[in-house]
Design a protein around this motif. Structure first.
Motif, PDB file in Angstrom:
ATOM      1  N   ASN A 172       0.890   1.333   9.951  1.00 49.29           N
ATOM      2  CA  ASN A 172       0.903   1.412   8.489  1.00 49.29           C
ATOM      3  C   ASN A 172       1.138   2.831   7.967  1.00 49.29           C
ATOM      4  O   ASN A 172       1.770   3.018   6.932  1.00 49.29           O
ATOM      5  CB  ASN A 172      -0.414   0.878   7.921  1.00 49.29           C
TER       6      ASN A 172
ATOM      7  N   ILE B 161       6.225   0.359   2.064  1.00 43.22           N
ATOM      8  CA  ILE B 161       5.382   0.219   0.863  1.00 43.22           C
ATOM      9  C   ILE B 161       6.137   0.714  -0.370  1.00 43.22           C
ATOM     10  O   ILE B 161       6.086   0.091  -1.442  1.00 43.22           O
ATOM     11  CB  ILE B 161       4.060   0.995   1.047  1.00 43.22           C
TER      12      ILE B 161
ATOM     13  N   PHE C 167       7.155  -1.581  -3.627  1.00 41.48           N
ATOM     14  CA  PHE C 167       6.751  -1.146  -4.965  1.00 41.48           C
ATOM     15  C   PHE C 167       7.982  -0.942  -5.846  1.00 41.48           C
ATOM     16  O   PHE C 167       8.005  -1.337  -7.020  1.00 41.48           O
ATOM     17  CB  PHE C 167       5.945   0.146  -4.879  1.00 41.48           C
TER      18      PHE C 167
END
Length: 336
Positions: free
Chosen positions: A180, A189, A193
């Motif tokens: 991650n 991510i 977004f």
């Protein structure tokens, strides 16, 4: 004897074709039937034996069988699961083998297993016992069937490399896994977004185009706007909400756009490795239903269950329902 055996196994093959089921036990019985019939039709009465590896290789492919851990292979299939299905076929309402005088059975060699001492399975026949279908026998079977429903199921986790991911997400998930806090994880991510922000801006632009100052809002404009709103709801419910739930739920159903077209079903799991790194990976949790031997896959628990995900039998998804615990890899019968 060869003729009797061939006739019974041909009848079993016909029953499997006429009443198809999902699950490993069903597919393994079909494999055993086909190979046994080929041997018997050549007037050869030699037993056609199968190891777990051979059954998995014919069911999933040689590559998958070779990549399966031996300990996992031991749990993959056994004669108990196949015998449950075979008994249901024999005791069907139309009693398919009643007039033939023989019934099919699954035989195994007497071994505890282990390297170089594998358990073997093969199809054979025996004379049908009349009392096998009397009320006492059926009553005893019903009692054992009730006990089976109370059993736990054991889930199995597929290797991340076995899940087919869409070409876009293959960039981030090397062999189905991603750290991650790696560059790939942070960039993913950011992409997710950014796609959300882009879609919100897209909605604003569409609304401005459809409702220009000084012009009437037509029925066509209304239909377009409703379609955009509906698409937004689908994206929010089936893509963004599951991803946002992942840190809390730890396991979610993989959104369809994350998977290749040929991959129908998979999960995304988040966990910590031995070095406390957060890892996200693709996997698939499956089990075998002890009631009907069909496959169990993870599905949404709601509205009939409180848990986000439960194990549902593919043949009876609202009656054969089991809890799911990714730590113990066990599930308890929940009933309808």
């Amino acid at each position: 004897m060869i003729e009797n055996k061939l006739q019974i196994i041909l009848k079993l093959k016909q029953e499997l074709a006429d009443f198809p089921r999902n699950g490993k036990a069903y597919e393994c019985l079909k494999i055993m039937c086909d190979d046994s019939i080929d041997t018997l039709e050549s007037n050869n009465d030699a037993e056609v034996t199968f190891t777990r590896w051979k059954l998995k290789a014919k069911y999933c492919g040689i590559k998958v069988a070779n990549e399966t851990d031996p300990k996992e292979l031991q749990k993959w299939i056994d004669d108990k699961k196949m015998n449950i299905l075979l008994r249901r076929i024999i005791e069907a309402e139309h009693q398919p083998f009643h007039a033939l005088g023989y019934i099919p059975i699954i035989k195994t060699n007497e071994t505890k297993g282990g390297k170089g001492n594998e358990k073997l399975y093969w199809l054979d026949i025996k004379e049908q016992e009349i009392e096998h279908f009397d009320e006492t026998a059926i009553s005893e079977y019903d009692k054992s069937d009730a006990l089976i429903k109370k059993q736990f199921v054991t889930y199995h986790r597929s290797a991340p490399s076995m899940i087919k991911i869409s070409w876009l997400y293959q960039i981030f998930f090397k062999k189905g896994e991603m750290r991650n806090r790696s560059l790939s994880g942070i960039f993913l991510i950011f992409v997710i977004f950014l796609s959300l922000v882009f879609w919100l801006l897209y909605m604003i632009v569409i609304a401005l185009i459809l409702d220009p100052l000084g012009k009437n809002f037509t029925s066509f404009n209304l239909i377009i706007l409703l379609l955009v709103i509906f698409s937004t709801w689908l994206l929010w419910k089936y893509r963004f909400i599951p991803i946002m739930n992942l840190p809390e739920h730890r396991v979610i159903k993989a959104p369809s756009n994350f998977l290749a077209f040929s991959e129908l079903d998979a999960e995304i799991e988040m966990f910590r490795d031995n070095e406390k790194n957060q890892i996200t990976r693709f996997t698939r949790f499956t089990a075998t239903c002890p009631i009907c031997t069909a496959g169990i896959v993870l599905r949404d628990g709601k509205p009939d269950q409180n848990a986000p995900l439960v194990g549902r039998c593919v043949e009876s998804p609202f009656s054969h329902v089991y809890s799911f615990d990714r730590i113990t890899m066990k599930g308890k019968y929940l009933g309808a």
